[in-house]
Design a protein around this motif. Structure first.
Motif, PDB file in Angstrom:
ATOM      1  N   GLY A   1      -5.477   9.063   0.188  1.00 34.79           N
ATOM      2  CA  GLY A   1      -4.622   8.258   0.156  1.00 34.79           C
ATOM      3  C   GLY A   1      -3.596   8.701   1.211  1.00 34.79           C
ATOM      4  O   GLY A   1      -4.092   6.567   1.869  1.00 34.79           O
TER       5      GLY A   1
ATOM      6  N   ASN B   1       1.747   8.626  -6.579  1.00 36.42           N
ATOM      7  CA  ASN B   1       1.244  10.512  -5.877  1.00 36.42           C
ATOM      8  C   ASN B   1       2.655  10.729  -6.339  1.00 36.42           C
ATOM      9  O   ASN B   1       2.361  12.267  -7.200  1.00 36.42           O
ATOM     10  CB  ASN B   1       1.525  10.275  -3.938  1.00 36.42           C
ATOM     11  CG  ASN B   1       0.745  10.807  -3.389  1.00 36.42           C
ATOM     12  OD1 ASN B   1      -0.528  11.618  -3.908  1.00 36.42           O
ATOM     13  ND2 ASN B   1      -0.280   9.258  -3.186  1.00 36.42           N
TER      14      ASN B   1
ATOM     15  N   GLY C   1      -6.894   7.120   3.778  1.00 32.11           N
ATOM     16  CA  GLY C   1      -6.218   5.311   3.489  1.00 32.11           C
ATOM     17  C   GLY C   1      -4.759   4.798   4.385  1.00 32.11           C
ATOM     18  O   GLY C   1      -5.100   3.424   5.189  1.00 32.11           O
ATOM     19  N   LEU C   2      -3.660   5.239   3.769  1.00 34.50           N
ATOM     20  CA  LEU C   2      -2.654   4.563   4.286  1.00 34.50           C
ATOM     21  C   LEU C   2      -2.618   4.706   6.114  1.00 34.50           C
ATOM     22  O   LEU C   2      -2.380   4.275   6.402  1.00 34.50           O
ATOM     23  CB  LEU C   2      -1.494   5.881   3.980  1.00 34.50           C
ATOM     24  CG  LEU C   2       0.152   5.328   3.586  1.00 34.50           C
ATOM     25  CD1 LEU C   2      -0.528   3.611   3.240  1.00 34.50           C
ATOM     26  CD2 LEU C   2       1.104   5.752   3.333  1.00 34.50           C
TER      27      LEU C   2
ATOM     28  N   HIS D   1       0.708  -1.758   0.027  1.00 41.27           N
ATOM     29  CA  HIS D   1       0.152  -0.144   0.007  1.00 41.27           C
ATOM     30  C   HIS D   1       1.053   1.426   0.072  1.00 41.27           C
ATOM     31  O   HIS D   1       0.603   2.662  -0.654  1.00 41.27           O
ATOM     32  CB  HIS D   1      -0.676   0.227   1.150  1.00 41.27           C
ATOM     33  CG  HIS D   1      -1.805   0.761   1.187  1.00 41.27           C
ATOM     34  ND1 HIS D   1      -2.768   0.976   2.246  1.00 41.27           N
ATOM     35  CD2 HIS D   1      -2.075   2.212   0.678  1.00 41.27           C
ATOM     36  CE1 HIS D   1      -3.650   1.739   1.672  1.00 41.27           C
ATOM     37  NE2 HIS D   1      -3.484   2.301   0.902  1.00 41.27           N
TER      38      HIS D   1
ATOM     39  N   TYR E   1       0.769   3.824  -2.927  1.00 41.91           N
ATOM     40  CA  TYR E   1       0.660   5.038  -2.267  1.00 41.91           C
ATOM     41  C   TYR E   1       1.783   6.296  -2.849  1.00 41.91           C
ATOM     42  O   TYR E   1       1.707   7.238  -3.880  1.00 41.91           O
ATOM     43  CB  TYR E   1       0.299   5.385  -0.919  1.00 41.91           C
ATOM     44  CG  TYR E   1       0.428   6.990  -0.282  1.00 41.91           C
ATOM     45  CD1 TYR E   1      -0.596   6.935  -0.102  1.00 41.91           C
ATOM     46  CD2 TYR E   1       1.258   7.416  -0.091  1.00 41.91           C
ATOM     47  CE1 TYR E   1      -0.829   8.738  -0.147  1.00 41.91           C
ATOM     48  CE2 TYR E   1       1.117   8.771   1.027  1.00 41.91           C
ATOM     49  CZ  TYR E   1      -0.278   9.709   0.551  1.00 41.91           C
ATOM     50  OH  TYR E   1      -0.439  10.790   0.720  1.00 41.91           O
TER      51      TYR E   1
ATOM     52  N   VAL F   1      -6.248  13.742  -3.788  1.00 37.53           N
ATOM     53  CA  VAL F   1      -5.617  12.355  -3.662  1.00 37.53           C
ATOM     54  C   VAL F   1      -4.214  12.020  -3.043  1.00 37.53           C
ATOM     55  O   VAL F   1      -4.207  11.516  -1.994  1.00 37.53           O
ATOM     56  CB  VAL F   1      -4.622  11.838  -5.439  1.00 37.53           C
ATOM     57  CG1 VAL F   1      -4.273  10.190  -5.450  1.00 37.53           C
ATOM     58  CG2 VAL F   1      -5.998  12.255  -6.807  1.00 37.53           C
ATOM     59  N   THR F   2      -3.404  13.066  -2.872  1.00 37.23           N
ATOM     60  CA  THR F   2      -3.026  12.892  -1.548  1.00 37.23           C
ATOM     61  C   THR F   2      -2.922  12.659  -0.559  1.00 37.23           C
ATOM     62  O   THR F   2      -3.002  12.016   0.530  1.00 37.23           O
ATOM     63  CB  THR F   2      -2.145  13.611  -1.396  1.00 37.23           C
ATOM     64  OG1 THR F   2      -0.383  13.785  -3.318  1.00 37.23           O
ATOM     65  CG2 THR F   2      -0.511  14.037  -0.594  1.00 37.23           C
TER      66      THR F   2
END
Length: 92
Positions: A59, A35, A62-63, A27, A31, A55-56
């Motif tokens: 994501g 990115n 989520g990370l 993941h 990522y 997006v950064t």
């Protein structure tokens, strides 16, 4: 519980944790790659509104949640299972 059953259960828990850790590493790599690519596209196409930040950020959330699940969340113990079984049996 016999020692072999206990060892088997511990081994299975260890295997599951190792799988979660490897999945998390994948993941992180995905990522970073995505990115870097998006920020490079943004930089090459004119430096306007920094849209890759969305997006950064998304994501990244989520990370962080994945990190919490792998490294911070307590494993389910036999006592947890016994307590839940007792609660379920009490409902009947």
């Amino acid at each position: 519980m016999e020692a072999s059953e206990q060892t088997g259960g511990t081994r299975e828990q260890a295997r599951e944790l190792l799988k979660k850790k490897r999945d998390f590493q994948g993941h992180v790599v995905a990522y970073v790659v995505v990115n870097v690519a998006l920020w490079a596209i943004w930089a090459v196409t004119g430096d306007g509104y920094p849209w890759p930040a969305w997006v950064t950020g998304g994501g990244g959330i989520g990370l962080v949640l994945n990190f919490w699940d792998v490294y911070m969340r307590a494993p389910i113990t036999d006592a947890d299972v016994d307590r839940e079984m007792a609660r379920l049996q009490g409902k009947r």
